[in-house]
Enzyme design. Structure first.
Site, PDB file in Angstrom:
ATOM      1  N   GLU A 171      20.507  10.773 -23.815  1.00  0.00           N
ATOM      2  CA  GLU A 171      20.099   9.757 -22.830  1.00  0.00           C
ATOM      3  C   GLU A 171      20.727  10.039 -21.487  1.00  0.00           C
ATOM      4  O   GLU A 171      20.104   9.835 -20.438  1.00  0.00           O
ATOM      5  CB  GLU A 171      20.485   8.360 -23.328  1.00  0.00           C
ATOM      6  CG  GLU A 171      19.960   7.210 -22.478  1.00  0.00           C
ATOM      7  CD  GLU A 171      20.902   6.789 -21.351  1.00  0.00           C
ATOM      8  OE1 GLU A 171      20.515   5.911 -20.551  1.00  0.00           O
ATOM      9  OE2 GLU A 171      22.039   7.328 -21.271  1.00  0.00           O
ATOM     10  N   ASP A 200      22.209  -1.139 -24.142  1.00  0.00           N
ATOM     11  CA  ASP A 200      22.957  -0.075 -23.472  1.00  0.00           C
ATOM     12  C   ASP A 200      24.057  -0.720 -22.638  1.00  0.00           C
ATOM     13  O   ASP A 200      23.785  -1.389 -21.646  1.00  0.00           O
ATOM     14  CB  ASP A 200      21.999   0.718 -22.572  1.00  0.00           C
ATOM     15  CG  ASP A 200      22.630   1.982 -22.011  1.00  0.00           C
ATOM     16  OD1 ASP A 200      23.842   2.160 -22.183  1.00  0.00           O
ATOM     17  OD2 ASP A 200      21.900   2.779 -21.391  1.00  0.00           O
TER      18      ASP A 200
END
Length: 438
Positions: A171, A200
């Site tokens: 990511e 996140d």
């Protein structure tokens, strides 16, 4: 992030709405045909979530100080999560891809059962940057959805929807892993994902409480949870397009999620609302070597972990909205403590032909400190009463449920009312909203 409800309410502040009065005695009492309510979401033990973070910290320490894509620490992190899920009864799939000359890994975990044509997916990226172990970014999200998945197993949950969890690689290089997953899903499989929830950075040391403003249903679900514990939220803007929900959103999949802040600065107003330090970043260790297990706010991690479970339990149990028109009342209505009379929230229905269907759907959101005190009825235009909730749920907070009522003997048009009575003393709340669909 890349560079690009236990009984917690001590009191609820409720607002009285002018023009909404207590109910008169009903003309008749009907026995409804109601769908099974969503099971009560569990309290996710923050100690368990932190135990996963301790393991991720140990993995980073043993592997050069990080868990970055292409490094031994990342593969060890994937192996740790996979072993937990395999032991809990999930079907796991390790997906490989290549990026920057190294092999990357996504881990997908499916819980048996649920409608395979309606998939609720939750995900977090598991990789760190090279600079540090990435315990808040994003061990926090990864550990929270791992513990929530394990809670699904402990409860042997049987949701309406099929539950799927994902841990993404690379990511920090630009959502490489999640893009690979979405881009390699056949169109028919993409269409089966009813929603993707992204987590996140949810334990920032100087935290804010931010909710993604993408899919309205997912957004409202998280807002309902936070309203229930008396915590204000704000719309998430710092991470727009910078985390793993972006590929799903680009593919037309409804998305939502939570965030506690990165390198943006907390304002004085936010510090007054949430505590913490104004003029300081939400996470001063963002993408730095100090993003260790000491870089976590336990309260934020606890609240956000519980919010994840709340969303998965409620959205996972949701049934498809039946065809027909919907009518909604979103005005708050104070529910006075017992022995006060019941209160009503009315909806005027017009333009519907004939009688209500046998599958009339009623969605209820009530913020209350003790749902076991509540008696909730649907009152038809002719005064017939359909009981929806009769003091069930014990000491749990709030009532956020969907009910299916056989109201086929009722003319659809007219004034329908949600009638709520607090049948026992000492707890308070309010009707947040309700909706009727024909």
């Amino acid at each position: 992030m890349s560079l690009s409800v236990s009984r917690r309410l001590a009191a609820v502040t409720a607002l009285a709405v002018a023009g909404l009065f207590a109910a008169t005695a009903p003309a008749a009492l009907a026995v409804p045909s109601t769908a099974a309510a969503a099971p009560t979401p569990p309290d996710i033990p923050v100690a368990n979530v932190k135990a996963h973070l301790t393991q991720l910290q140990s993995i980073a320490t043993a592997n050069g100080g990080n868990r970055a894509h292409g490094k031994a620490g990342y593969k060890a992190s994937i192996d740790y999560v996979k072993a937990k899920l395999d032991a809990a009864g999930f079907t796991t799939t390790l997906q490989t891809f290549s990026s920057s000359g190294a092999t990357g890994y996504n881990l997908i975990a499916d819980w048996p059962g649920g409608d395979p044509n309606s998939v609720l997916m939750s995900g977090s990226h598991l990789d760190s940057v090279n600079a540090g172990p990435g315990i808040n970014d994003n061990g926090s999200g990864s550990a929270a959805i791992l513990e929530t998945a394990l809670a699904v197993s402990r409860a042997q949950l049987q949701p309406t929807k099929h539950l799927r969890f994902g841990w993404w690689g690379a990511e920090e290089l630009g959502m490489i892993g999640s893009k690979y997953y979405v881009n390699n899903l056949p169109a028919a499989e993409k269409s089966k994902i009813s929603g993707y929830l992204n987590f996140d950075m949810i334990g920032s040391p100087n935290p804010g409480y931010f909710v993604y403003d993408d899919d309205p249903t997912i957004e409202q679900t998280f807002k309902n949870y936070y309203a229930g514990i008396g915590v204000s939220t704000e719309i998430e803007t710092e991470g727009d397009g910078r985390s793993d929900h972006a590929p799903f959103k680009s593919a037309g999949i409804p998305v939502g999620g939570l965030f506690s802040g990165a390198d943006y600065t907390k304002t004085a107003a936010q510090a007054q609302k949430w505590g913490g330090t104004s003029g300081q970043a939400f996470d001063r260790c963002y993408h730095a070597s100090c993003d260790t297990s000491a870089n976590i706010n336990d309260t934020a991690l606890d609240r956000n972990s519980d919010a994840i479970a709340y969303a998965i339990w409620n959205l996972g149990a949701a049934t498809p909205v039946p065809p027909g028109q919907s009518f909604e009342n979103t005005a708050d209505v104070n529910i006075p403590d017992s022995p006060a009379a019941a209160v009503n929230s009315p909806i005027t229905v017009s333009g519907v032909t004939g009688n209500a269907p046998a599958t009339t759907k009623v969605d209820v959101t009530i913020v209350h400190t003790y749902r076991g005190d509540l008696v909730v009825d649907l009152v038809a235009p002719d005064g017939t009463v359909y009981n929806l909730h009769n003091r069930a749920g014990g000491s749990a907070d709030n009532l956020v449920q969907s009910y299916t009522v056989n109201a086929s003997s009722e003319v659809a048009n007219g004034v329908w009312k949600l009638q709520v009575k607090d049948a026992a003393a000492q707890d308070v709340g309010y009707i947040n909203s309700w909706k009727i669909t024909f």
